[in-house]
Motif scaffolding. Structure first.
Motif, short mmCIF file in Angstrom:
data_model
loop_
_atom_site.label_atom_id
_atom_site.label_comp_id
_atom_site.label_asym_id
_atom_site.label_seq_id
_atom_site.Cartn_x
_atom_site.Cartn_y
_atom_site.Cartn_z
N HIS A 235 0.82 -1.21 0.00
CA HIS A 235 0.00 0.00 0.00
C HIS A 235 0.86 1.26 0.00
O HIS A 235 2.04 1.22 0.31
CB HIS A 235 -0.93 -0.01 1.21
CG HIS A 235 -1.91 -1.14 1.20
ND1 HIS A 235 -2.99 -1.19 0.35
CD2 HIS A 235 -1.95 -2.29 1.91
CE1 HIS A 235 -3.66 -2.31 0.54
NE2 HIS A 235 -3.05 -3.01 1.48
N ALA A 236 0.22 2.37 -0.39
CA ALA A 236 0.87 3.68 -0.47
C ALA A 236 2.00 3.68 -1.50
O ALA A 236 2.95 4.44 -1.38
CB ALA A 236 1.38 4.13 0.89
N PHE A 237 1.90 2.81 -2.50
CA PHE A 237 2.86 2.75 -3.60
C PHE A 237 2.15 3.37 -4.80
O PHE A 237 1.29 2.75 -5.41
CB PHE A 237 3.26 1.31 -3.89
CG PHE A 237 4.53 1.16 -4.69
CD1 PHE A 237 4.60 1.63 -5.99
CD2 PHE A 237 5.65 0.55 -4.15
CE1 PHE A 237 5.76 1.51 -6.73
CE2 PHE A 237 6.82 0.42 -4.88
CZ PHE A 237 6.87 0.90 -6.18
N LEU A 238 2.52 4.60 -5.13
CA LEU A 238 1.83 5.34 -6.18
C LEU A 238 1.75 4.55 -7.47
O LEU A 238 2.77 4.02 -7.94
CB LEU A 238 2.57 6.67 -6.44
CG LEU A 238 1.86 7.67 -7.36
CD1 LEU A 238 0.55 8.12 -6.73
CD2 LEU A 238 2.76 8.86 -7.62
N ARG B 264 0.41 1.71 -7.81
CA ARG B 264 0.34 0.27 -7.54
C ARG B 264 -0.30 -0.01 -6.17
O ARG B 264 -0.07 -1.06 -5.58
CB ARG B 264 1.74 -0.35 -7.57
CG ARG B 264 2.41 -0.37 -8.94
CD ARG B 264 1.72 -1.37 -9.86
NE ARG B 264 2.41 -1.49 -11.14
CZ ARG B 264 2.13 -0.76 -12.21
NH1 ARG B 264 1.18 0.16 -12.15
NH2 ARG B 264 2.78 -0.93 -13.34
N ASP B 265 -1.10 0.92 -5.66
CA ASP B 265 -1.67 0.78 -4.32
C ASP B 265 -2.49 -0.51 -4.20
O ASP B 265 -3.42 -0.73 -4.96
CB ASP B 265 -2.55 1.99 -4.00
CG ASP B 265 -3.04 2.01 -2.57
OD1 ASP B 265 -2.30 1.52 -1.68
OD2 ASP B 265 -4.16 2.49 -2.32
N GLY B 266 -2.11 -1.36 -3.23
CA GLY B 266 -2.84 -2.60 -2.99
C GLY B 266 -2.35 -3.81 -3.76
O GLY B 266 -2.88 -4.91 -3.58
N CYS C 106 1.10 1.70 6.01
CA CYS C 106 0.90 0.63 5.03
C CYS C 106 -0.47 -0.03 5.17
O CYS C 106 -1.05 -0.47 4.17
CB CYS C 106 1.98 -0.43 5.18
SG CYS C 106 3.67 0.17 4.95
N GLN D 244 9.29 1.66 3.66
CA GLN D 244 8.15 1.41 2.80
C GLN D 244 8.67 1.02 1.42
O GLN D 244 9.76 1.45 1.01
CB GLN D 244 7.25 2.65 2.69
CG GLN D 244 6.45 2.93 3.95
CD GLN D 244 5.48 4.07 3.75
OE1 GLN D 244 5.90 5.21 3.61
NE2 GLN D 244 4.19 3.77 3.76
#
Length: 322
Positions: free
Chosen positions: A63-66, A68-70, A156, A297
């Motif tokens: 999560h919180a991966f611009l 690619r969230d989730g 996360c 992260q």
């Protein structure tokens, strides 16, 4: 011993000794693959040594991966590897690097190979991106629920458990800070210390002011369901506390021993120290990702790996352009 080689693309002065690679990256997570992408685009000869599953493998999503969230951890790595395919100077090989030594040419590494025989690899520069391992408390159910019912990072996973019944495990100042942070996501937070908490009256007051209760009774185990979600916390006195998730700030240790073998400086918290160019105290050895100080992260690790790739290419170029 077997030697792993890649095509030579860069021109080097005769004063620079030949090596198998310009850079060997130890670790094939977000940091290592991020660096490999940059270096591949720079036409550098790169070997990425993949030592196994990433730290976040048990997690249900990154999560919180611009952009690619989730996404599932393994899917993120699959896409990352796929995007390295256009760069023929980048090689990814499974196998753990077991030994490293500094030489006149740079570094010599001994690694496991697919054939089962140790491989000897030489490189001008070395990037460590092996990450850390979490030392979970020895509580029944903690390891089994890790990554789903037991969580470590509210940034996360906080959104996924917002407004649910949450617990925070631990003692001392660390658990107070984590509990106060978790209270931004839910008003139903209970601190479970599994024994005397060991905090000041002022710390208790701060928890109470946020509606956070404290349970100091010894715990028998964490009980989950078949999906791996937390169901309840069982205390030795027979009480059951129903919770949807538990956060814990686990101690960590370096996943690999290469930094130690090379005598790289570490911080008081056990992270590998780096300068502003992500170079360790050992010249020619760089580090990126969770093994270095700072927030942990996936997106930050990828960005740090990208930075390391840029710094490595610029250092190599300076040595070549004399």
């Amino acid at each position: 011993m077997a030697t792993l080689c890649a095509p030579i693309y860069s021109r080097r002065p005769s004063t620079i000794a030949p090596t198998d690679y310009d850079v060997v990256i130890v670790g094939a997570g977000c940091a290592g693959l991020g660096a490999a992408l940059v270096l591949g685009r720079c036409r550098r000869r790169v070997l990425v040594c993949d030592g196994g599953a990433p730290r976040n493998a048990p997690s249900s999503g990154v999560h919180a991966f611009l952009s690619r969230d989730g996404i599932k951890p393994q899917e993120l790595l699959r896409i990352s590897r796929e995007q390295l395919e256009p760069y023929p100077s980048v090689v990814i090989r499974p196998g753990k690097v077991t030994n490293v030594s500094a030489e006149n040419h740079g570094f010599t590494l001994i690694a496991e190979s697919e054939s089962g025989r140790p491989a000897t690899i030489t490189t001008r520069k070395l990037l460590l991106a092996t990450g850390v391992d979490d030392e979970l408390p020895p509580l029944d159910g903690m390891r089994e629920l890790w990554g789903r019912g037991v969580l470590h990072c509210p940034y996360c996973h906080g959104w996924e458990v917002q407004d649910k019944a949450l617990a925070v495990y631990g003692r001392g100042k660390m658990v107070v800070g984590l509990a106060l942070l978790i209270s931004r996501w839910s008003r139903d937070v209970v601190v479970c210390t599994d024994g005397p908490m060991g905090i000041s009256a002022n710390a208790r007051r701060r928890l109470q002011a946020q509606g956070i209760t404290v349970r100091e009774e010894p715990i028998i185990r964490l009980q989950g369901n078949r999906r791996g979600d937390l169901k309840c916390i069982l205390f030795k006195n027979g009480d059951e506390l129903e919770r949807d998730a538990l956060f814990v700030h686990a101690h960590q240790h370096q996943r690999g021993t290469l930094a130690e073998q090379l005598g790289c400086r570490t911080t008081s918290k056990g992270a590998v120290w780096t300068d502003k160019y992500l170079q360790t105290s050992m010249r020619g050895v760089y580090a990126a990702g969770d093994m270095t100080p700072g927030s942990q992260q996936a997106l930050i690790a990828a960005a740090e790996g990208t930075q390391a790739g840029i710094f490595l290419n610029e250092r190599l170029t300076k040595e070549e352009c004399v």
